[in-house]
Design a protein around this motif. Structure first.
Motif, PDB file in Angstrom:
ATOM      1  N   VAL A 187      44.978  49.586  39.581  1.00  0.00           N
ATOM      2  CA  VAL A 187      45.208  49.575  41.024  1.00  0.00           C
ATOM      3  C   VAL A 187      45.944  48.316  41.483  1.00  0.00           C
ATOM      4  CG1 VAL A 187      43.096  48.464  41.873  1.00  0.00           C
ATOM      5  CG2 VAL A 187      44.114  50.325  43.187  1.00  0.00           C
ATOM      6  N   LYS A 188      45.741  47.217  40.770  1.00  0.00           N
ATOM      7  CA  LYS A 188      46.433  45.973  41.117  1.00  0.00           C
ATOM      8  C   LYS A 188      47.767  45.810  40.393  1.00  0.00           C
ATOM      9  CE  LYS A 188      43.456  44.600  44.076  1.00  0.00           C
ATOM     10  NZ  LYS A 188      43.833  44.693  45.521  1.00  0.00           N
ATOM     11  N   ASP A 189      48.101  46.788  39.549  1.00  0.00           N
ATOM     12  CA  ASP A 189      49.362  46.780  38.797  1.00  0.00           C
ATOM     13  C   ASP A 189      49.549  45.480  38.018  1.00  0.00           C
ATOM     14  OD1 ASP A 189      51.727  47.572  37.704  1.00  0.00           O
ATOM     15  OD2 ASP A 189      52.732  48.007  39.594  1.00  0.00           O
ATOM     16  N   VAL A 190      48.542  45.174  37.221  1.00  0.00           N
ATOM     17  CA  VAL A 190      48.600  43.974  36.378  1.00  0.00           C
ATOM     18  C   VAL A 190      49.804  44.003  35.427  1.00  0.00           C
ATOM     19  CG1 VAL A 190      47.356  42.614  34.645  1.00  0.00           C
ATOM     20  CG2 VAL A 190      46.132  43.552  36.613  1.00  0.00           C
ATOM     21  N   PRO A 191      50.186  45.154  34.870  1.00  0.00           N
ATOM     22  CA  PRO A 191      51.379  45.149  34.003  1.00  0.00           C
ATOM     23  C   PRO A 191      52.632  44.625  34.704  1.00  0.00           C
ATOM     24  CG  PRO A 191      50.149  47.180  33.702  1.00  0.00           C
ATOM     25  CD  PRO A 191      49.518  46.472  34.862  1.00  0.00           C
ATOM     26  N   ARG A 192      52.783  44.960  35.981  1.00  0.00           N
ATOM     27  CA  ARG A 192      53.948  44.466  36.731  1.00  0.00           C
ATOM     28  C   ARG A 192      53.898  42.950  36.870  1.00  0.00           C
ATOM     29  NH1 ARG A 192      56.089  46.462  42.741  1.00  0.00           N
ATOM     30  NH2 ARG A 192      57.450  44.668  43.123  1.00  0.00           N
ATOM     31  N   MET A 193      52.715  42.405  37.153  1.00  0.00           N
ATOM     32  CA  MET A 193      52.574  40.950  37.267  1.00  0.00           C
ATOM     33  C   MET A 193      52.884  40.263  35.937  1.00  0.00           C
ATOM     34  SD  MET A 193      49.017  40.610  39.411  1.00  0.00           S
ATOM     35  CE  MET A 193      48.532  41.824  40.626  1.00  0.00           C
ATOM     36  N   SER A 194      52.371  40.827  34.864  1.00  0.00           N
ATOM     37  CA  SER A 194      52.576  40.236  33.536  1.00  0.00           C
ATOM     38  C   SER A 194      54.054  40.258  33.157  1.00  0.00           C
ATOM     39  CB  SER A 194      51.749  40.985  32.496  1.00  0.00           C
ATOM     40  OG  SER A 194      50.366  40.892  32.795  1.00  0.00           O
ATOM     41  N   LYS A 195      54.704  41.374  33.461  1.00  0.00           N
ATOM     42  CA  LYS A 195      56.129  41.499  33.139  1.00  0.00           C
ATOM     43  C   LYS A 195      56.948  40.463  33.908  1.00  0.00           C
ATOM     44  CE  LYS A 195      59.694  45.073  32.672  1.00  0.00           C
ATOM     45  NZ  LYS A 195      60.799  44.461  33.417  1.00  0.00           N
ATOM     46  N   SER A 210      49.784  45.087  46.421  1.00  0.00           N
ATOM     47  CA  SER A 210      49.132  46.068  45.549  1.00  0.00           C
ATOM     48  C   SER A 210      48.181  46.939  46.357  1.00  0.00           C
ATOM     49  CB  SER A 210      48.363  45.350  44.439  1.00  0.00           C
ATOM     50  OG  SER A 210      47.288  44.606  44.996  1.00  0.00           O
ATOM     51  N   GLU A 211      47.719  47.996  45.716  1.00  0.00           N
ATOM     52  CA  GLU A 211      46.737  48.871  46.341  1.00  0.00           C
ATOM     53  C   GLU A 211      45.353  48.234  46.231  1.00  0.00           C
ATOM     54  OE1 GLU A 211      47.054  53.201  45.902  1.00  0.00           O
ATOM     55  OE2 GLU A 211      48.627  52.788  44.425  1.00  0.00           O
ATOM     56  N   THR A 212      44.364  48.907  46.809  1.00  0.00           N
ATOM     57  CA  THR A 212      42.989  48.418  46.772  1.00  0.00           C
ATOM     58  C   THR A 212      42.055  49.566  46.399  1.00  0.00           C
ATOM     59  OG1 THR A 212      41.201  47.440  48.081  1.00  0.00           O
ATOM     60  CG2 THR A 212      42.754  48.845  49.260  1.00  0.00           C
ATOM     61  N   LEU A 213      40.934  49.228  45.797  1.00  0.00           N
ATOM     62  CA  LEU A 213      39.929  50.243  45.486  1.00  0.00           C
ATOM     63  C   LEU A 213      39.180  50.693  46.741  1.00  0.00           C
ATOM     64  CD1 LEU A 213      38.326  48.903  42.167  1.00  0.00           C
ATOM     65  CD2 LEU A 213      39.961  50.786  42.421  1.00  0.00           C
ATOM     66  N   ALA A 214      39.131  49.848  47.754  1.00  0.00           N
ATOM     67  CA  ALA A 214      38.419  50.190  48.983  1.00  0.00           C
ATOM     68  C   ALA A 214      38.978  51.475  49.582  1.00  0.00           C
ATOM     69  CB  ALA A 214      38.529  49.051  49.992  1.00  0.00           C
ATOM     70  N   GLY A 215      38.092  52.389  49.876  1.00  0.00           N
ATOM     71  CA  GLY A 215      38.505  53.657  50.461  1.00  0.00           C
ATOM     72  C   GLY A 215      38.916  54.710  49.460  1.00  0.00           C
ATOM     73  N   LYS A 216      39.116  54.325  48.177  1.00  0.00           N
ATOM     74  CA  LYS A 216      39.425  55.301  47.150  1.00  0.00           C
ATOM     75  C   LYS A 216      38.160  56.105  46.811  1.00  0.00           C
ATOM     76  CE  LYS A 216      43.766  54.347  45.738  1.00  0.00           C
ATOM     77  NZ  LYS A 216      44.183  53.302  46.666  1.00  0.00           N
ATOM     78  N   THR A 217      38.364  57.284  46.261  1.00  0.00           N
ATOM     79  CA  THR A 217      37.235  58.152  45.916  1.00  0.00           C
ATOM     80  C   THR A 217      37.077  58.243  44.403  1.00  0.00           C
ATOM     81  OG1 THR A 217      37.515  59.460  47.923  1.00  0.00           O
ATOM     82  CG2 THR A 217      36.234  60.452  46.151  1.00  0.00           C
ATOM     83  N   MET A 218      35.909  57.822  43.940  1.00  0.00           N
ATOM     84  CA  MET A 218      35.568  57.923  42.530  1.00  0.00           C
ATOM     85  C   MET A 218      34.590  59.076  42.335  1.00  0.00           C
ATOM     86  SD  MET A 218      33.384  55.280  40.156  1.00  0.00           S
ATOM     87  CE  MET A 218      34.719  54.140  39.819  1.00  0.00           C
ATOM     88  N   GLY A 219      34.797  59.824  41.274  1.00  0.00           N
ATOM     89  CA  GLY A 219      33.845  60.851  40.892  1.00  0.00           C
ATOM     90  C   GLY A 219      33.194  60.473  39.578  1.00  0.00           C
ATOM     91  N   VAL A 220      31.881  60.455  39.550  1.00  0.00           N
ATOM     92  CA  VAL A 220      31.144  60.111  38.330  1.00  0.00           C
ATOM     93  C   VAL A 220      30.454  61.371  37.827  1.00  0.00           C
ATOM     94  CG1 VAL A 220      29.379  58.655  37.299  1.00  0.00           C
ATOM     95  CG2 VAL A 220      30.795  57.757  39.155  1.00  0.00           C
TER      96      VAL A 220
END
Length: 316
Positions: free
Chosen positions: A115-123, A135-145
């Motif tokens: 969600v934070k696009d770490v590969p883009r930062m590393s590149k 970047s995007e955020t996990l807040a408000g996203k929907t997780m299904g367990v």
């Protein structure tokens, strides 16, 4: 029952270390075996086995007639449940309530990475390139367990800290109150259709084998991701490959596979939006397993119900 049962610890590489831990809890009659020959040597008179990848063919022989209880060192016991070498009179138990912390951290390591696009930062760093972006955020996203046992429950708890919406699917519905919406096992397509992230923590049974197939995967949002920390065969890997090659799904985080180790020529290794790890998300630590086993030994001696008791009919 003898006051202190005769215990056999079996592990290909850590048997004596485990045995020493068990002795530290006051149980003196503990033998360690790391080979088939050693197991056969120590089985006569053994009442309790603590083991991993135990040569179960021995358990059908007269030398194992005294065995009453087999404690697995792991959480998954589908191999033991289906093993016809293990007599029905031997009690089976598995490790429970030990893996939630480790596995939930693994899950959120990858969710944040994506969600934070770490590969883009590393590149950008590798290229000495200044690249500010939002970047995007996990807040408000929907997780299904899928699977709301001790592992699933801890993942739900962590998701609340990130202000996520949480849906759940389980067979029993006992933990339905943990999630915002609960689905039963006949509602897979309805369960997955609104999810940003699907996390699998289910055990492997006849009912869950290849439960994640083409139809379920295509019912997910194209930009969704799937994380499997349960058992490899929950997912039809051929269907997953086909669906992801078509461009459906943002990514897949896979710690478990139908064949382990994952063959070197398996196409999952080379897919850019698939993250492969080596069944390491929920390690069985020597101290943790030994502590759990020692507590269960006390229950065994006091004729109390054992923790992690396996229901062979249920499959876990």
């Amino acid at each position: 029952m003898t006051p202190k049962p005769n215990i056999l610890v079996y592990s290909a590489d850590q048997a004596e270390a485990y045995a020493e831990c068990i002795r530290g809890y006051g149980f003196s009659s503990v033998k360690a075996a790391s080979t088939l020959e050693e197991a056969k040597k120590y089985l006569p008179g053994t009442e309790v086995i603590l083991g991993w990848k135990f040569p179960t063919q021995c358990l059908n022989e007269p030398i194992a007639s005294s065995v009453r209880w087999f404690q697995s060192m792991g959480a998954g016991v589908d191999d033991l449940v289906s093993d016809t070498n293990i007599p029905e009179n031997i009690i089976l138990t598995r490790i429970v309530d030990q893996f939630g912390g480790y596995i939930s951290e693994y899950v959120f390591t990858y969710l944040l990475y994506i969600v934070k696009d770490v590969p883009r930062m590393s590149k950008a760093q590798l290229e000495n390139r200044w690249d500010p972006f939002i970047s995007e955020t996990l807040a408000g996203k929907t997780m299904g367990v899928a699977g709301l046992g001790s592992i699933g429950a801890e993942i739900v708890r962590k998701a609340r800290a990130f202000d996520m919406n949480v849906h759940g699917l389980s067979f029993s519905g006992k933990q339905a109150q943990l999630v915002d919406r609960h689905f039963t096992s006949d509602k897979w397509k309805e369960f997955v259709k609104e999810l940003d992230y699907l996390v699998l923590t289910l055990p492997l049974t006849e009912a869950t084998h290849h439960v994640i197939n083409r139809d379920v995967l295509l019912a997910m949002k194209p930009e969704a991701a799937i994380i499997n920390v349960g058992r490899g065969a929950l997912i039809d890997e051929g269907d997953l490959l086909a669906v992801m090659r078509s461009g459906h799904l943002q990514g897949a985080v896979l710690d478990v596979f139908e064949t382990e180790p994952l063959p070197k020529d398996h196409p999952l290794w080379r897919m850019p939006n698939v993250y492969v790890t080596s069944h390491l998300s929920g390690p069985s630590t020597r101290d943790g397993v030994s502590r759990f086993f020692a507590e269960n030994l006390k229950r065994f001696l006091n004729e109390q119900p054992l923790q992690g008791l396996v229901d062979r009919n249920r499959g876990y």
